[in-house]
Motif scaffolding. Structure first.
Motif, PDB file in Angstrom:
ATOM      1  N   GLN A  13       0.805  -1.224   0.000  1.00  0.00           N
ATOM      2  CA  GLN A  13       0.000   0.000   0.000  1.00  0.00           C
ATOM      3  C   GLN A  13       0.834   1.268   0.000  1.00  0.00           C
ATOM      4  N   ARG A  14       2.119   1.140  -0.284  1.00  0.00           N
ATOM      5  CA  ARG A  14       2.918   2.346  -0.475  1.00  0.00           C
ATOM      6  C   ARG A  14       2.699   2.846  -1.897  1.00  0.00           C
ATOM      7  N   PRO A  15       2.823   4.165  -2.105  1.00  0.00           N
ATOM      8  CA  PRO A  15       2.581   4.695  -3.453  1.00  0.00           C
ATOM      9  C   PRO A  15       3.610   4.179  -4.455  1.00  0.00           C
ATOM     10  N   LEU A  16       3.240   4.224  -5.720  1.00  0.00           N
ATOM     11  CA  LEU A  16       4.143   3.807  -6.786  1.00  0.00           C
ATOM     12  C   LEU A  16       5.130   4.931  -7.090  1.00  0.00           C
ATOM     13  N   ALA A  17       6.200   4.566  -7.797  1.00  0.00           N
ATOM     14  CA  ALA A  17       7.174   5.570  -8.226  1.00  0.00           C
ATOM     15  C   ALA A  17       6.484   6.610  -9.106  1.00  0.00           C
ATOM     16  N   VAL A  18       6.947   7.860  -9.030  1.00  0.00           N
ATOM     17  CA  VAL A  18       6.309   8.948  -9.771  1.00  0.00           C
ATOM     18  C   VAL A  18       6.296   8.646 -11.270  1.00  0.00           C
ATOM     19  N   GLU A  19       7.445   8.142 -11.793  1.00  0.00           N
ATOM     20  CA  GLU A  19       7.508   7.841 -13.226  1.00  0.00           C
ATOM     21  C   GLU A  19       6.439   6.827 -13.614  1.00  0.00           C
ATOM     22  N   ASP A  20       6.198   5.833 -12.739  1.00  0.00           N
ATOM     23  CA  ASP A  20       5.183   4.822 -13.040  1.00  0.00           C
ATOM     24  C   ASP A  20       3.781   5.422 -13.023  1.00  0.00           C
ATOM     25  N   VAL A  21       3.532   6.300 -12.062  1.00  0.00           N
ATOM     26  CA  VAL A  21       2.208   6.931 -11.989  1.00  0.00           C
ATOM     27  C   VAL A  21       1.933   7.733 -13.258  1.00  0.00           C
TER      28      VAL A  21
END
Length: 738
Positions: free
Chosen positions: A110-118
């Motif tokens: 439940q940690r956010p994804l990497a910015v590039e992936d988002v």
């Protein structure tokens, strides 16, 4: 459910891969096409409904599934088939190798994804929504579980046109005490919650909720009580994502908040604008990101099953009254049964003339519905079933309307088409001939629908090997189309495309190539350079160039087709992969085997991922890889590859399939180059015997195999036997005029 469950004798369920509110998803095998698929078994219809209600719901399911099956975009999951089985409904879709976004978040604890992936996911989803919204289709249930990210980072949206059926059929959960039908409240737009009309901007709001969760690790209103979540969507301004995660770039924060605007008018105008904003923001922020998917073209795209079809306009039903068909007519079980006689019994003479004079609107509506059902079966490739429907409807229409009525002839036209698709070319030829004669009488010899039937006649003549007769018909039809419809009408161009193809079968390769080039240029002007029909003609240009030995030009043409298909259909679409295979053939012909070998390695990897290890096209790509290993004198590796492919082809295609025999010959070639001539002789001889059984002793391939055998005898020092075999081959060539 046992793993041996077989649906309609075709789809064998293998492994349960998911279970949710709408039912189960199974990995399965399509026994007819020998490919891996996913089968979604929807829960049985909710009990207690009247039969008329459930019939309407089934029809809605078919209608929505047809919508989903018509979508052709790399960012949308492909729907292959649908139907009803043992009281439940099912969908057959492409089997995806990857994880949905909900699973990715779970994998990441439940940690956010990497910015590039988002950003990459956002851009790909925006491109897919831009395409579907241009088709007038709104998803209505966009959420992380309905978005897949594949192992190659491609993102696909699932369940278009299907999720919205949940509330009607009883699949969705309901909020306790509220009576609000819903799926997951965390991604619903304020207008959905209010029960108002929704449009494409509702999907944009849901995407904003998804991106908020990917970027921060939690949805915008992360509350335990479902009603509180709905109130949050309706009344509460969400906290900016950067308050949860300071490293987020400003452009992403602004985009997500704009998507989450309460009023649809305050959100981006459409998904195309969203994609442009994301790309511009990424570029300004200096983030590499993935390639920005090109916005979908507005030219209509055709699914791959239309390639090679030559139909033009259908009958206009000029004599039929305008009717709004009964939406429950034409369901399974009624399609092939004649409608109840709507007329009073009377004497033999009262009858047919009176019935033809005043057929009831209800009877005509039922026939229209059944005709449409036949067309839908054809679109799904279920040609035999479609043929039975059209045959029954044609008989009823002839009885009610007369044999030369446009509706009757439309049904007979479709009968001819199904006969052609099921291998009954001679029967199809007779049917199209009768339709052409009837349309000439009722509509005129130059009417577009008359020309459609004549053009299909030419197509079937070609299928029967009667290319000169086909050429004569094509020339006459083309002249009529150019005179009445103009030289760049799509139907005229389709006729010219078919004429070019037929010219190559007559050996008139230069003319064929020149005409195909003209058609490709015209289709690019009329339909657009990326339209599937334009790319089909460009593919024909490349093929003709190859036959002429102009392999440098053929290579360039195949590469152009592959690039166009990757944009229009996706990198993994079968038509794109087919063009890449032909690039490998061209490289090999030009002596550029190292490049061909690298291409085939990549193609094999893609085919394995998309289609599985036993798909015939995967094996074809592996065969090409083995051939190029041999051309590079890597014979031990080539022989190993040829043996593995041969064993798989024996299991999948059969021991005497022509592709299997090609692989067996490749084994013999490898053995010969390694100096293992006695083993090679045994394989060459078995290939020759099999080809003689399958093709005949005087077929060119059978004769080539006997020549292989004779060459092998020479290598073993058995000259007299070799000379005698060469003489037999020469005599067979002379007797067969080969």
């Amino acid at each position: 459910m046992a793993d041996t469950r077989l649906i309609h004798g075709r789809y064998r369920l293998l492994d349960l891969i998911g279970r949710g509110g709408m039912g189960e998803v199974w990995a399965a095998r399509d026994e007819s096409l020998e490919r891996r698929v996913a089968v979604k078994l929807l829960k049985p219809l909710a009990p207690g409904h009247e039969e008329s209600f459930t019939r309407v719901l089934r029809e809605r399911f078919r209608r929505e599934a047809r919508v989903a099956a018509a979508l052709q975009h790399r960012g949308v999951t492909v729907v292959h088939d649908f139907g009803e089985y043992e009281g439940g409904l099912y969908l057959v879709m492409e089997l995806l190798d990857g994880r949905n976004l909900s699973q990715l978040l779970d994998d990441n604890r439940q940690r956010p994804l990497a910015v590039e992936d988002v950003v990459d996911i956002a851009e790909q989803v925006a491109a897919a929504l831009d395409y579907t919204h241009q088709q007038g289709i709104v998803h209505r249930d966009l959420k992380p579980a309905n978005i897949m990210r594949l192992t190659d980072a491609t993102v696909k949206i699932c369940d278009f046109g299907i999720a919205r059926l949940g509330a009607d059929i009883g699949f969705t959960s309901r909020l306790t005490g509220t009576g609000v039908a819903m799926g997951t409240p965390h991604y619903m737009s304020p207008e959905q919650i209010a029960g108002a009309e929704v449009d494409h901007r509702s999907d944009l709001y849901s995407l904003g909720c998804v991106l908020y969760e990917l970027a921060t690790g939690a949805p915008p209103f992360d509350l335990d009580d479902a009603w509180a979540v709905l109130v949050g969507h309706r009344d509460t301004v969400p906290r900016p994502p950067r308050e949860h995660r300071a490293e987020l770039p400003g452009f992403l924060d602004r985009v997500v908040l704009d998507l989450l605007a309460k009023e649809p008018d305050q959100r981006p105008d459409d998904a195309g604008e969203l994609g442009r904003r994301l790309a511009a923001g990424r570029a300004a922020a200096g983030r590499p990101g993935g390639p920005v998917p090109r916005a979908a073209r507005r030219t209509p795209r055709l699914p791959s099953w239309t390639e090679g079809m030559t139909t033009g306009h259908k009958a206009t039903r000029a004599f039929s009254p305008a009717i709004d068909p009964d939406p429950t007519a034409g369901l399974t079980g009624e399609w092939t049964a004649p409608p109840a006689d709507p007329y009073r019994a009377g004497g033999a003479s009262a009858s047919r003339e009176a019935e033809r004079a005043a057929p009831t609107a209800k009877a005509l509506a039922a026939l229209d519905s059944r005709h449409g059902a036949g067309l839908s079966l054809g679109r799904l490739g279920r040609w035999a079933e479609a043929g039975e429907v059209h045959r029954a409807v044609a008989a009823e229409r002839a009885h009610l309307l007369g044999p030369d009525h446009p509706d009757t002839l439309a049904s007979r036209y479709e009968m001819g088409f199904t006969l052609s698709r099921t291998g009954r070319a001679a029967d199809a030829l007779r049917e199209f001939g009768k339709v052409a004669e009837g349309r000439a009488r009722s509509l005129g010899p130059d009417h577009p629908e008359t020309l459609d039937a004549r053009q299909e006649t030419a197509y079937v003549l070609g299928r029967l090997g009667r290319h000169f007769e086909a050429h004569q018909v094509y020339v006459a039809v083309l002249a009529a189309r150019e005179r009445t419809q103009g030289p760049e009408d799509p139907d005229t161009l389709r006729c010219r495309h078919n004429l070019a193809f037929n010219l190559s079968r007559l050996g008139r390769l230069e003319e064929s190539c020149a005409m195909a080039q003209d058609v490709a240029a015209a289709r690019a002007r009329v339909l657009g350079p990326g339209h599937p029909e334009t790319l089909v003609t460009q593919y024909e240009v490349a093929y003709a160039l190859g036959l002429l030995g102009r392999w440098v030009e053929a290579l360039a043409a195949y590469r152009e087709v592959a690039r166009g298909r990757a944009v229009a259909l996706g990198r993994d679409h079968p038509d794109t992969l087919a063009a890449r295979y032909e690039i490998g053939i061209s490289l090999g012909r030009l002596g550029r085997s190292p490049e061909a070998l690298e291409l085939y390695r990549e193609l094999v990897a893609d085919r394995l991922r998309v289609s599985g290890p036993e798909d015939p096209e995967t094996l074809r790509a592996r065969h090409g890889l083995g051939v190029n290993l041999g051309r590079l004198a890597r014979w031990e590796e080539a022989l190993k590859e040829a043996r593995e492919v041969c064993a798989l082809r024996i299991r999948v295609l059969g021991p005497e399939h022509l592709d299997t025999l090609v692989s067996r010959r490749e084994v013999a070639v490898g053995l010969g180059w390694l100096g293992r001539w006695p083993e090679a002789l045994d394989v060459y001889r078995k290939v020759a015997e099999a080809r003689e059984r399958v093709l005949g002793a005087d077929h060119p391939d059978a004769l080539a195999s006997r020549n292989d055998e004779a060459n092998c005898l020479e290598q073993l020092g058995r000259g007299p036997e070799a000379v005698e075999l060469y003489r037999k081959v020469a005599a067979l060539r002379r007797s067969g005029h080969h």
